[in-house]
Design an enzyme around this catalytic site. Structure first.
Site, mmCIF file in Angstrom:
data_model
loop_
_atom_site.group_PDB
_atom_site.id
_atom_site.type_symbol
_atom_site.label_atom_id
_atom_site.label_comp_id
_atom_site.label_asym_id
_atom_site.label_seq_id
_atom_site.Cartn_x
_atom_site.Cartn_y
_atom_site.Cartn_z
ATOM 1 C CE LYS A 65 -60.087 -55.247 70.827
ATOM 2 N NZ LYS A 65 -59.803 -55.541 72.197
ATOM 3 C CG ASP A 66 -62.410 -54.250 75.735
ATOM 4 O OD1 ASP A 66 -61.861 -55.341 75.530
ATOM 5 O OD2 ASP A 66 -61.786 -53.174 75.690
ATOM 6 C CG HIS A 97 -57.222 -45.916 74.658
ATOM 7 N ND1 HIS A 97 -56.129 -46.630 74.265
ATOM 8 C CD2 HIS A 97 -57.876 -46.681 75.572
ATOM 9 C CE1 HIS A 97 -56.099 -47.787 74.914
ATOM 10 N NE2 HIS A 97 -57.138 -47.850 75.702
ATOM 11 C CB SER A 118 -53.268 -51.716 75.020
ATOM 12 O OG SER A 118 -54.068 -50.576 75.171
HETATM 13 O O1 PAF Z 1 -60.712 -51.545 79.180
HETATM 14 C C1 PAF Z 1 -59.783 -51.308 79.970
HETATM 15 O O2 PAF Z 1 -58.756 -50.764 79.601
HETATM 16 C C2 PAF Z 1 -59.927 -51.732 81.431
HETATM 17 O O3 PAF Z 1 -60.595 -52.926 81.542
HETATM 18 C C3 PAF Z 1 -60.566 -50.640 82.298
HETATM 19 C C4 PAF Z 1 -61.996 -50.363 81.892
HETATM 20 C C5 PAF Z 1 -59.755 -49.358 82.222
HETATM 21 C C6 PAF Z 1 -60.585 -51.096 83.767
HETATM 22 O O4 PAF Z 1 -59.297 -51.334 84.245
#
Ligand code: PAF
Length: 281
Positions: free
Chosen positions: A151-152, A39, A188
């Site tokens: 990552k996502d 992050h 997380s």
């Molecule tokens: O990746 C995340 O943490 C969540 O999916 C997001 C993009 C904040 C949406 O809630």
């Protein structure tokens, strides 16, 4: 200096309105908190690209499939604020749920196609929840740029598509996955791993790297996937939701690396679902 925490839509709107009047660009880093170095790398990218930076922290109930998963999701607001303090963030938007989903809220943003595979196939409704909250966060913050981790990877494609389809005036910026020294992708959810499971967890990335190398040197996808799955089960994983080779961008299923491709995986370790993806070739 601690970053100013803003909890209402009216307050974030008035803050942003002042910045926009002064001709300043706004970057947003949407998060669900439990912040880690991944992050923070997004925040640094936003700081480098925008005049003002908002980090949002909202554990979005609509993207969880089970009430238990929502209850277990790590919440570390004080620690999050401490981590953001040195980064010079202009606002940390931590909306109360009714600021996002007021009484009578009845709209869902749904992206077809991209959301029907991979995590979408295993977590029904998950991406509708993500697409809806991200659309709200974009419009509430009036961001010019929004930063998401690779990552996502599927989420990044979904968000990019929705913002194009809806002509949202925001540029979606993808940033590289940040890994622990042993290769585990930062997440997380890693906080939910027991000490023992944390030792096994990097095996996911190792198995994927080995599979990717096999694919690049012309190996058979089915055999390589079977080897990788067996390796994960030997290492203590209890199941693999998917381990797919897919085209970058549209996520169509591939059987060979004949265009820019990614290997994407989701696997279960001690009750925690880990996801990861890497470029192939
Ligand atoms: O990746 C995340 O943490 C969540 O999916 C997001 C993009 C904040 C949406 O809630």
């Amino acid at each position: 200096m601690t970053a100013p925490i803003v909890r209402t839509l009216a307050a974030i709107r008035s803050e942003v309105a002042g910045w926009k009047r002064a001709g300043q660009s706004v970057g947003v880093v949407p998060t669900m908190g439990a912040l880690h170095e991944g992050h923070l790398s997004l925040v640094r990218a936003a700081k480098a690209g925008c005049d003002r930076v908002i980090v949002t922290i909202f554990v979005n109930p609509r993207q969880f499939n089970s009430p238990q998963d929502l209850a277990d999701y790590p919440r570390t607001e004080v620690e999050d604020a401490r981590k953001l303090a040195p980064l010079g963030v202009d606002a940390v938007y931590v909306p109360d749920p009714e600021q996002i989903y007021p009484e009578g809220f009845s709209t869902t943003v749904s992206v077809a196609g991209l959301t029907e595979v991979l995590c979408g196939a295993h977590r029904p409704g998950h991406f509708d929840g993500v697409a809806t909250v991200v659309t709200k966060l974009f419009t509430q913050t009036r961001a010019d740029r929004a930063y998401f981790g690779e990552k996502d990877y599927q989420q990044l494609q979904v968000v990019t598509r929705l913002s194009r389809d809806l002509d949202l005036p925001v540029e979606v910026v993808g940033c590289p996955t940040i890994r622990e020294e042993d290769g585990l992708a930062m997440s997380s959810r890693n906080l939910l791993l027991s000490d023992r499971a944390r030792v096994w967890a990097p095996e996911l990335h190792r198995a994927m790297e080995e599979m990717a190398a096999g694919l690049v040197s012309g190996g058979d996808l089915t055999a390589l996937r079977a080897d990788a799955e067996a390796r994960l089960l030997r290492a203590g994983f209890t199941g693999v939701d998917y381990l797919d080779l897919r085209a970058c961008g549209d996520l169509s299923l591939l059987t060979a690396v004949d265009r820019p491709a990614r290997l994407l995986a989701a696997a279960w370790l001690a009750g925690v679902r880990l996801i990861d993806n890497i470029a192939v070739g």
